[in-house]
Design a protein around this motif. Sequence first.
Motif, PDB file in Angstrom:
ATOM      1  N   LEU A  89      -8.604 -42.230 -27.720  1.00 52.60           N
ATOM      2  CA  LEU A  89      -8.668 -43.335 -27.221  1.00 52.60           C
ATOM      3  C   LEU A  89      -7.310 -43.645 -25.717  1.00 52.60           C
ATOM      4  O   LEU A  89      -7.069 -44.148 -25.598  1.00 52.60           O
ATOM      5  CB  LEU A  89      -7.420 -44.184 -28.387  1.00 52.60           C
ATOM      6  N   LEU A  90      -7.316 -41.952 -26.032  1.00 53.28           N
ATOM      7  CA  LEU A  90      -6.058 -41.747 -24.297  1.00 53.28           C
ATOM      8  C   LEU A  90      -7.492 -41.454 -23.156  1.00 53.28           C
ATOM      9  O   LEU A  90      -7.294 -40.633 -22.339  1.00 53.28           O
ATOM     10  CB  LEU A  90      -4.928 -40.982 -25.204  1.00 53.28           C
ATOM     11  N   LEU A  91      -8.493 -42.044 -23.462  1.00 58.25           N
ATOM     12  CA  LEU A  91      -9.951 -40.844 -22.621  1.00 58.25           C
ATOM     13  C   LEU A  91      -9.355 -41.717 -21.222  1.00 58.25           C
ATOM     14  O   LEU A  91      -9.237 -41.146 -20.072  1.00 58.25           O
ATOM     15  CB  LEU A  91     -11.047 -41.425 -23.162  1.00 58.25           C
ATOM     16  N   PRO A  92      -8.402 -43.008 -20.680  1.00 57.74           N
ATOM     17  CA  PRO A  92      -8.459 -43.660 -19.494  1.00 57.74           C
ATOM     18  C   PRO A  92      -7.956 -42.914 -19.091  1.00 57.74           C
ATOM     19  O   PRO A  92      -7.664 -42.332 -17.321  1.00 57.74           O
ATOM     20  CB  PRO A  92      -7.996 -45.279 -19.392  1.00 57.74           C
ATOM     21  N   PHE A  93      -6.874 -42.144 -19.618  1.00 62.10           N
ATOM     22  CA  PHE A  93      -4.895 -41.551 -19.149  1.00 62.10           C
ATOM     23  C   PHE A  93      -5.929 -40.326 -18.249  1.00 62.10           C
ATOM     24  O   PHE A  93      -5.861 -39.851 -18.055  1.00 62.10           O
ATOM     25  CB  PHE A  93      -3.896 -41.302 -20.088  1.00 62.10           C
ATOM     26  N   MET A  94      -6.973 -39.176 -19.430  1.00 65.42           N
ATOM     27  CA  MET A  94      -7.839 -38.237 -19.159  1.00 65.42           C
ATOM     28  C   MET A  94      -7.933 -38.388 -17.836  1.00 65.42           C
ATOM     29  O   MET A  94      -7.821 -37.324 -16.828  1.00 65.42           O
ATOM     30  CB  MET A  94      -7.738 -37.955 -20.286  1.00 65.42           C
ATOM     31  N   VAL A  95      -8.526 -39.221 -18.039  1.00 67.83           N
ATOM     32  CA  VAL A  95      -9.828 -39.336 -16.319  1.00 67.83           C
ATOM     33  C   VAL A  95      -9.475 -39.990 -15.434  1.00 67.83           C
ATOM     34  O   VAL A  95      -9.344 -39.085 -14.150  1.00 67.83           O
ATOM     35  CB  VAL A  95     -10.984 -40.433 -17.094  1.00 67.83           C
ATOM     36  N   THR A 617      -8.787 -31.586 -20.469  1.00 68.73           N
ATOM     37  CA  THR A 617      -7.703 -31.640 -20.285  1.00 68.73           C
ATOM     38  C   THR A 617      -7.166 -29.690 -20.105  1.00 68.73           C
ATOM     39  O   THR A 617      -6.227 -29.801 -20.885  1.00 68.73           O
ATOM     40  CB  THR A 617      -6.918 -31.123 -22.243  1.00 68.73           C
ATOM     41  N   PHE A 618      -7.803 -29.634 -18.934  1.00 67.13           N
ATOM     42  CA  PHE A 618      -8.084 -27.704 -18.306  1.00 67.13           C
ATOM     43  C   PHE A 618      -6.686 -28.478 -17.513  1.00 67.13           C
ATOM     44  O   PHE A 618      -5.583 -27.602 -17.552  1.00 67.13           O
ATOM     45  CB  PHE A 618      -9.401 -27.748 -18.141  1.00 67.13           C
ATOM     46  N   TRP A 619      -6.649 -29.210 -16.627  1.00 63.88           N
ATOM     47  CA  TRP A 619      -5.436 -29.844 -15.802  1.00 63.88           C
ATOM     48  C   TRP A 619      -3.842 -30.136 -16.602  1.00 63.88           C
ATOM     49  O   TRP A 619      -3.746 -31.206 -17.475  1.00 63.88           O
ATOM     50  CB  TRP A 619      -6.099 -29.809 -14.899  1.00 63.88           C
ATOM     51  N   PRO A 620      -3.020 -29.579 -15.687  1.00 61.75           N
ATOM     52  CA  PRO A 620      -1.604 -29.814 -16.306  1.00 61.75           C
ATOM     53  C   PRO A 620      -1.401 -31.410 -15.872  1.00 61.75           C
ATOM     54  O   PRO A 620      -2.776 -32.712 -15.001  1.00 61.75           O
ATOM     55  CB  PRO A 620      -0.442 -29.028 -15.192  1.00 61.75           C
ATOM     56  N   ARG A 621      -0.960 -31.942 -16.729  1.00 65.39           N
ATOM     57  CA  ARG A 621      -0.734 -33.925 -16.860  1.00 65.39           C
ATOM     58  C   ARG A 621       0.005 -33.998 -15.451  1.00 65.39           C
ATOM     59  O   ARG A 621       1.692 -34.065 -14.865  1.00 65.39           O
ATOM     60  CB  ARG A 621       0.149 -33.805 -17.768  1.00 65.39           C
ATOM     61  N   ALA A 622      -0.195 -34.453 -13.915  1.00 63.42           N
ATOM     62  CA  ALA A 622       0.463 -34.557 -13.387  1.00 63.42           C
ATOM     63  C   ALA A 622       0.632 -35.770 -12.967  1.00 63.42           C
ATOM     64  O   ALA A 622       1.051 -36.468 -11.198  1.00 63.42           O
ATOM     65  CB  ALA A 622      -0.626 -34.060 -11.397  1.00 63.42           C
ATOM     66  N   ALA A 623      -0.811 -37.434 -13.221  1.00 64.82           N
ATOM     67  CA  ALA A 623      -0.692 -37.778 -12.924  1.00 64.82           C
ATOM     68  C   ALA A 623      -0.472 -38.966 -14.434  1.00 64.82           C
ATOM     69  O   ALA A 623       0.429 -39.648 -14.384  1.00 64.82           O
ATOM     70  CB  ALA A 623      -2.092 -38.395 -12.159  1.00 64.82           C
ATOM     71  N   HIS A 624      -1.316 -38.776 -15.600  1.00 68.97           N
ATOM     72  CA  HIS A 624      -0.299 -39.824 -16.336  1.00 68.97           C
ATOM     73  C   HIS A 624       0.467 -38.806 -17.521  1.00 68.97           C
ATOM     74  O   HIS A 624      -0.174 -37.626 -18.095  1.00 68.97           O
ATOM     75  CB  HIS A 624      -1.358 -39.991 -16.800  1.00 68.97           C
ATOM     76  N   PRO A 625       1.559 -39.434 -18.246  1.00 69.81           N
ATOM     77  CA  PRO A 625       2.062 -38.722 -19.643  1.00 69.81           C
ATOM     78  C   PRO A 625       1.951 -38.970 -20.729  1.00 69.81           C
ATOM     79  O   PRO A 625       2.040 -37.930 -21.966  1.00 69.81           O
ATOM     80  CB  PRO A 625       3.466 -38.623 -19.277  1.00 69.81           C
ATOM     81  N   PHE A 626       0.463 -39.522 -20.668  1.00 69.80           N
ATOM     82  CA  PHE A 626       0.287 -39.863 -22.216  1.00 69.80           C
ATOM     83  C   PHE A 626      -1.554 -39.661 -22.133  1.00 69.80           C
ATOM     84  O   PHE A 626      -2.209 -39.497 -23.174  1.00 69.80           O
ATOM     85  CB  PHE A 626       0.474 -41.797 -22.434  1.00 69.80           C
ATOM     86  N   ALA A 627      -1.755 -38.853 -21.040  1.00 68.86           N
ATOM     87  CA  ALA A 627      -2.822 -38.358 -21.718  1.00 68.86           C
ATOM     88  C   ALA A 627      -2.445 -37.358 -22.283  1.00 68.86           C
ATOM     89  O   ALA A 627      -1.658 -36.229 -22.974  1.00 68.86           O
ATOM     90  CB  ALA A 627      -3.661 -37.418 -20.361  1.00 68.86           C
ATOM     91  N   PRO A 628      -4.279 -36.580 -23.096  1.00 72.57           N
ATOM     92  CA  PRO A 628      -3.513 -35.412 -23.675  1.00 72.57           C
ATOM     93  C   PRO A 628      -3.130 -34.105 -23.355  1.00 72.57           C
ATOM     94  O   PRO A 628      -3.190 -33.705 -22.008  1.00 72.57           O
ATOM     95  CB  PRO A 628      -5.248 -35.363 -24.559  1.00 72.57           C
ATOM     96  N   PRO A 629      -2.673 -33.349 -23.903  1.00 69.43           N
ATOM     97  CA  PRO A 629      -1.732 -33.041 -23.215  1.00 69.43           C
ATOM     98  C   PRO A 629      -2.854 -31.157 -22.464  1.00 69.43           C
ATOM     99  O   PRO A 629      -3.702 -30.986 -23.203  1.00 69.43           O
ATOM    100  CB  PRO A 629      -1.390 -32.002 -24.432  1.00 69.43           C
ATOM    101  N   CYS A 630      -2.154 -30.251 -21.772  1.00 69.21           N
ATOM    102  CA  CYS A 630      -3.005 -29.846 -20.975  1.00 69.21           C
ATOM    103  C   CYS A 630      -2.813 -27.831 -21.363  1.00 69.21           C
ATOM    104  O   CYS A 630      -1.701 -27.861 -21.807  1.00 69.21           O
ATOM    105  CB  CYS A 630      -2.458 -29.290 -19.848  1.00 69.21           C
ATOM    106  N   TYR A 631      -3.753 -27.743 -22.636  1.00 68.56           N
ATOM    107  CA  TYR A 631      -3.748 -26.869 -23.495  1.00 68.56           C
ATOM    108  C   TYR A 631      -3.616 -25.369 -22.279  1.00 68.56           C
ATOM    109  O   TYR A 631      -3.632 -24.228 -22.604  1.00 68.56           O
ATOM    110  CB  TYR A 631      -5.373 -26.148 -24.170  1.00 68.56           C
ATOM    111  N   ALA A 632      -4.463 -24.922 -21.061  1.00 70.79           N
ATOM    112  CA  ALA A 632      -4.690 -24.346 -20.182  1.00 70.79           C
ATOM    113  C   ALA A 632      -3.178 -23.268 -19.873  1.00 70.79           C
ATOM    114  O   ALA A 632      -2.485 -22.477 -19.817  1.00 70.79           O
ATOM    115  CB  ALA A 632      -5.086 -24.578 -18.502  1.00 70.79           C
TER     116      ALA A 632
END
Length: 812
Positions: A89-95, A617-632
């Motif tokens: 459900l957080l897909l738009p935030f990830m994109v 989700t390879f990239w850090p959350r630089a734009a949206h804090p509610f996106a899935p977290p960055c595993y990298a």
Amino acid sequence: MSPATPAPESGGAALELLVHGVGGATPQDMLDDPRTVRITGDRTAAMHRRAEDVDAEDHPERYAARPVPEAYVWSHLTSGDGARALWLLLLPFMVVNLAHWMRPPAQGRPGLVRTYGVLVRLVALTLTVLLTAAACEVALDLTAWQCAASAACSAEYSWLGFLSEARGGWWSAPGRRLALAALVPALLVGLLWYLSNRTWSAYEAQRPPTGYDDPVAAPQAATGPAPVTDGSADTESADRGDDGPGPVELRPALGRPGFWYGRRLVARLRAAHTAAGFLTVAAALATAAARHDATTPGAGAVLGRALQAAVAALAVLVLWVVCRRGRSERRLDLRVERALVSWLPGLSLAVLALTALYAGWSRPGWTSGGALPGNLAFGGLTLAQGGLVVALGVVAVLLQLRPRGDTRTALRGLGGPAVAMLACALAGVMSGGVAQRVADWLDGPATPGMGDGGPRISPPVLLSWQASVIPVLLLLLLVPAVLLAVRTVLAGRRLRARVEADYGAADERDPVRTGRIAAGRARASLTDSAPVLVGVVSGATLLLGAGSVAGAWASGNVPGRAFDGAHPAIASLATVTQAIGSWMIGFGFLLFVTWGRRAYRDVHARRTIGILWDVGTFWPRAAHPFAPPCYAERAVPDLTWRMSSWTRSTGGRLVISGHSQGSVLAAAAVWQLPPATRGRVALLTYGSPLERLYGRWFPAYFGPEALRALNRTVHCWSNLYRATDPIGGPVRVPAEGGRPAVDAAVLLDPVAYGRTRAHPLPEPILGHSDYQADPAFAHRRGALLDRLPPAVPHQREPNASADHGSSGRSSG
């Protein structure tokens, strides 16, 4: 086939570090042994060895002829427990977070780079507001305002009886109904804050290891390659590393000390987005109550204006926090945010509570009528998103003007704006879908906005217009889809002769076998056409979105009613597109919910969704804090620390072997190493999307100059790929400075055309999988180990064996 290859006859101790790709893998499969042991790490991500290799450091004489295989398993970082399915459900935030990293390279243009980041963060902020506004539309407008005011609707749903205006209970007052319903969007915002805070503690707030400088640096300098400079086409993505004496190194962005540590930025954005969500709910409440109080001047009107001013002032503060500062990567930023930012969510929640009290005051004679002013809110959000995306496109074009961008860059540098537009479209489909679905449910058999039988519960007119353009968008997509399908078929036919020439199959020609191999190669090439589809969808979405806003504001009615009196064909077409679009947008929302529920219950479905997160989700959350977290932010420091600890404790050689997404993690980890350690590391990638996906879509970080610099800074690098692989491909790093080209000759897939003595049964077309089954894999790995400098004798640290033995072993 065992991953451990016959290694060079000399050279000393060597470690082969295996990193799997998308979809995950078990240590047993990676090491080709049912008995494996976790030597370090936890249940989320860990290093594994065969049971017989656990004490390899204590007995180096056993490994004079072969490397020590070690597997890094990170799949649980993205596809762990069932709660991860809710990330769908957080897909738009990830994109939209991906759009931040898709900017073109910049040389000497820090102002444009900062502007690009600010615009993406503002687009991300509008998505949070849109999600909250959709929840307000469902809870406040459709349910508490419209349905509770309708005797037919409230009678149909008994659980709304205590809110029914017809019954005249205490909760039946419009303001109290709205204040109670405001709990739903407020709790949603609180849930997003909780999930972001929890993942922040597990990912961004975990300090990466530092100070792993290599004590064998001095001896290595005499035997290894000369120190090199990490060239980068992006001077704004590079800074000077401080790795001790010696030549000054220019680091690419992925090598910065603070790149994989986004603790402060995510905390700041989380505070701003949480406050924005609460303020959206407060604005909906205050607007409804103040609109009534404006007709009766008094203390209520004054208080309403004061609360609206407070909401506006805090909204300006939220914008300031979002725009003021982006990522800090040049060093580990261990500072905490200022008290003003930390208290911003609490202040916004307090304003929301005061607004709820204000709306709940007794107002005799106030009744629900029509709908809340949702058209203005959703229309303003749509225009804001369109304007921000256009501005983002202008900045991307300016960044591409000097120097001329790489011709393989996706959409000529406009990938970021296009993907940001897709994020807005996904958010619109999800928010509009839930509103349409709830309206359909409350309306019974009626079509929202059409005024036919039923209680006439309808969402904002704009949402109906946006739903109506979905069939048009699908029709537009049908054209490039058909063209790509035809081109693929024709390409498969053209490739038949090439396939037979590659295998030398002129004497044993098999049309069926040839056709299957050629078709596999043609289908794999479709990946390179993805930018065309993304560009078409994004451009059409932008134009159709603008048209839907214009139609809604010009007509003030749903499409099925806006064309009353027009030609019968046009009126019928508008009615049909509205009905189909309403059904499709509701179906799309239900599909998301169904996928999430299935993934929650089914481990295999959860793994499939996990593959999506592996890429996104390879990239850090630089734009949206509610996106899935960055595993990298966990995986890259793990790999960096392991490579440094091996070279430090043994002085030996190391080859890091990455498949698919694992090759991206491997490259990122190598960039983080000190120069002396990199000189003892070989990189083997296979099925790698480094250039085909990451280089084209993220040119500022994986562009041609960055990949060439990576080749210069490691001791040696080889890349394997197949023409039938839809994900992996060549990295296109040519030979230079005495170094050979990185790409090996393209591997034949299948390895044999027909039946042979070595292959008596037909060999399968492997595509993206099982690269280790190809004999060329073992050959390349052995060649890399042979090219590495011999191991440097090194005195082991005291108690190293004891420390190693207590590193958390557990049987696999």
